[in-house]
Design an enzyme around this catalytic site. Structure first.
Site, PDB file in Angstrom:
ATOM      1  N   SER A 155      25.815  41.135  34.252  1.00 49.53           N
ATOM      2  CA  SER A 155      26.886  40.672  35.141  1.00 49.53           C
ATOM      3  C   SER A 155      27.985  41.665  35.470  1.00 49.53           C
ATOM      4  CB  SER A 155      27.538  39.426  34.565  1.00 49.53           C
ATOM      5  OG  SER A 155      26.755  38.313  34.894  1.00 49.53           O
ATOM      6  N   SER A 164      27.385  37.932  37.497  1.00 54.60           N
ATOM      7  CA  SER A 164      28.392  36.936  37.741  1.00 54.60           C
ATOM      8  C   SER A 164      29.800  37.493  37.969  1.00 54.60           C
ATOM      9  CB  SER A 164      28.437  35.960  36.560  1.00 54.60           C
ATOM     10  OG  SER A 164      28.839  36.632  35.380  1.00 54.60           O
ATOM     11  N   LYS A 191      38.477  39.127  35.166  1.00 53.23           N
ATOM     12  CA  LYS A 191      37.549  38.023  35.452  1.00 53.23           C
ATOM     13  C   LYS A 191      38.101  36.724  34.863  1.00 53.23           C
ATOM     14  CE  LYS A 191      32.560  37.042  34.857  1.00 53.23           C
ATOM     15  NZ  LYS A 191      31.298  37.587  34.312  1.00 53.23           N
TER      16      LYS A 191
HETATM   17  N1  GLN Z   1      22.361  36.679  35.773  1.00 56.97           N
HETATM   18  C1  GLN Z   1      22.302  36.454  34.369  1.00 56.97           C
HETATM   19  C2  GLN Z   1      22.473  34.985  34.059  1.00 56.97           C
HETATM   20  O1  GLN Z   1      22.592  34.250  34.965  1.00 56.97           O
HETATM   21  C3  GLN Z   1      23.341  37.286  33.660  1.00 56.97           C
HETATM   22  C4  GLN Z   1      24.686  36.716  33.741  1.00 56.97           C
HETATM   23  C5  GLN Z   1      25.702  37.464  32.951  1.00 56.97           C
HETATM   24  O2  GLN Z   1      25.497  38.618  32.588  1.00 56.97           O
HETATM   25  N2  GLN Z   1      26.779  36.795  32.644  1.00 56.97           N
HETATM   26  O3  GLN Z   1      22.476  34.575  32.955  1.00 56.97           O
END
Ligand code: GLN
Length: 485
Positions: free
Chosen positions: A178, A154, A79
């Site tokens: 995410s 994400s 990532k």
């Molecule tokens: N969807 C969550 C957020 O927007 C989790 C994102 C993540 O785990 N990086 O914060």
């Protein structure tokens, strides 16, 4: 041999038996990226030259009779918020466009030293803020099962690339789901380890008390292999814990007799898609048939997890992202009049809409007049939620729930409804709030889209999660279903 059809553990065996070289396996996956990624758009950077060079060096090692380590010459992707030396690390943000990392994150160093070949950097929501990968400043990644749908987020690039068989393994990060939610949307396996199990050194921080690097693969064994390669204490990250890392491959057993599984009533209520509910209930029957005992429990405070999470995450993000000031890294505004104007314009031009919103929310929650009412209260709720999990784990080995309340949705469907998007994290954020580990694995197909279930465990009990997940996987074949691209 069509190498991209193989799992990482199979490729590792093929290489060890000298049926193929690391270079051949690497080339085959680079070809696959070239053929498929124009449809999926999972990669932000393809490290063709670097990967071929690394592959040759590993073949050289093999020819001298040396072992290649846990990953044994297998390709993987990373990532774009995890530093890999001499590669870009943009966090899918314009503010870091052009930034090249001068060093390896500990996890990148780990995968290299364990014989992993890094094929490139993967798309994500900007600074890992989002649930659909639509917040990337550069492109929208598509779900390989249906190119009109989101891959989740994400770590959407990581999950989509593994599901599309561009790579057998990927690293992501999980602050509130995410890794697990995109794994669920893309029909693969994704693990968020216990907070402190894996080093965050060299990983760009979003919410420092919630973030953890996670692993994605097409079956439980692959996920266990990659987790093995990156777990353990690191002197560069003082939040890592010095607890021995078990051999996760030893926990890949079908026997789960006597294991106690809790089902939280609150996780099966309103807002849960009927298809998802049915798939998870069907999965529970499999666990029961394999010898586990299942009982309903209550996690009443789970309803507050989303509110507490978005307060804590935004507060920490507002502090972490202060360092992107146009002076030290990445984008610097070309038309600033003085120093204050330089900060203002660089941030304004560099950060996207969602990131700005969260910095503002976080700054507000931490400001003198509101700290007690918002941030401090969120921390209290966090403690109470942790306490509820502790109580359950006194009597149970694991908790099972859906990973996400819905199937993968259409691109654009939720971009104008932030609340609905945030509510999609309802089953995953409690895990980060408490710091416990959880795995998502495929448990069904509905309307041609994968369904994922989540298994949560007690602190440092990743081995129990692998055991339960493996047992389920051996009794079903959801992990063998792949998208037609
Ligand atoms: N969807 C969550 C957020 O927007 C989790 C994102 C993540 O785990 N990086 O914060």
């Amino acid at each position: 041999m069509e190498f991209s059809n193989y799992k990482a553990h199979e490729l590792k065996d093929i290489i060890a038996k000298k049926e193929a070289s690391v270079e051949e396996v690497t080339k085959a996956h680079l070809d696959k990226v070239e053929n498929v990624d124009s449809k999926v758009d999972a990669f932000l950077y393809v490290a063709k030259e670097e990967a071929l060079k690394d592959a040759k060096a590993l073949d050289e090692k093999l020819s001298k009779g040396e072992e290649l380590g846990i990953l044994g010459g297998v390709p993987l992707g990373i990532k774009d918020n995890i530093s890999v030396k001499n590669m870009q690390n943009t966090c899918a943000s314009k503010i870091l466009q052009g930034y090249i990392s001068p060093y390896d994150a500990t996890v990148s160093e780990n995968v290299k030293s364990q014989g992993g070949v890094i094929l490139g950097k993967l798309n994500m929501d900007e600074f890992a803020m989002g649930s659909s990968t639509e917040n990337s400043a550069f492109k929208i990644t598509r779900n390989p099962w249906d190119l009109d749908r989101v891959p989740g987020g994400s770590s959407g690039g990581s999950a989509a690339a593994v599901a599309a068989k561009e790579i057998p393994l990927a690293l992501g990060t999980d602050t509130g789901g995410s890794v697990r939610q995109p794994a669920s949307f893309c029909g693969i396996v994704g693990l968020k380890p216990t907070y402190g199990r894996v080093s965050r050194s060299g990983v760009v921080a979003y919410g420092s008390t919630l973030d953890q690097v996670g692993t994605l693969g097409r079956d439980v064994k692959d996920c266990a292999l990659l987790t093995q390669a990156i777990s353990g204490v690191d002197h560069r990250d003082f939040t890592t814990v010095d607890i021995e890392v078990p051999n996760y491959l030893d926990s890949l057993k079908e026997d789960i007799k006597g294991k106690k599984i809790a089902i939280p009533t609150e996780f099966f209520k309103d807002g849960l898609d009927e298809n998802v509910k049915k798939a998870v209930y069907d999965a529970l029957k499999v666990f029961e048939a394999n010898g586990a005992q299942i009982k309903e429990v209550s996690l009443p405070l789970a309803d507050y997890a989303i509110s507490a999470y978005y307060l804590v995450a935004c507060a920490e993000a507002s502090s972490n992202l202060a360092r992107f000031d146009g002076v030290r890294y990445g984008h610097r505004s070309a038309n600033a009049e003085d120093a204050t104007d330089l900060y203002y314009k660089s941030k304004n031009e560099g950060f996207g809409k969602e990131v700005k919103k969260r910095i503002m929310l976080g700054t507000y929650a931490l400001s003198a007049g509101y700290y007690d009412a918002y941030y401090k209260k969120a921390l209290k709720v966090r403690n109470l939620i942790k306490g509820e999990f502790d109580e359950i784990f006194k009597n149970f080995d694991a908790i099972i729930s859906p990973t996400a309340p819905t199937l993968a949705y259409k691109i654009g469907e939720k971009t104008n409804n932030a609340l609905e998007m945030y509510l999609g994290d309802i089953y995953t954020v409690p895990v980060n709030i408490a710091g416990i580990p959880a795995i998502s694995l495929p448990c069904g197909i509905a309307n041609g889209l994968p369904v994922g279930m989540q298994i949560m465990g007690n602190y440092f009990k990743e081995d129990t999660l692998f055991n339960l997940a493996y047992s389920y996987e051996k009794s079903t074949n959801w992990h063998e279903m792949h998208p037609n691209l």
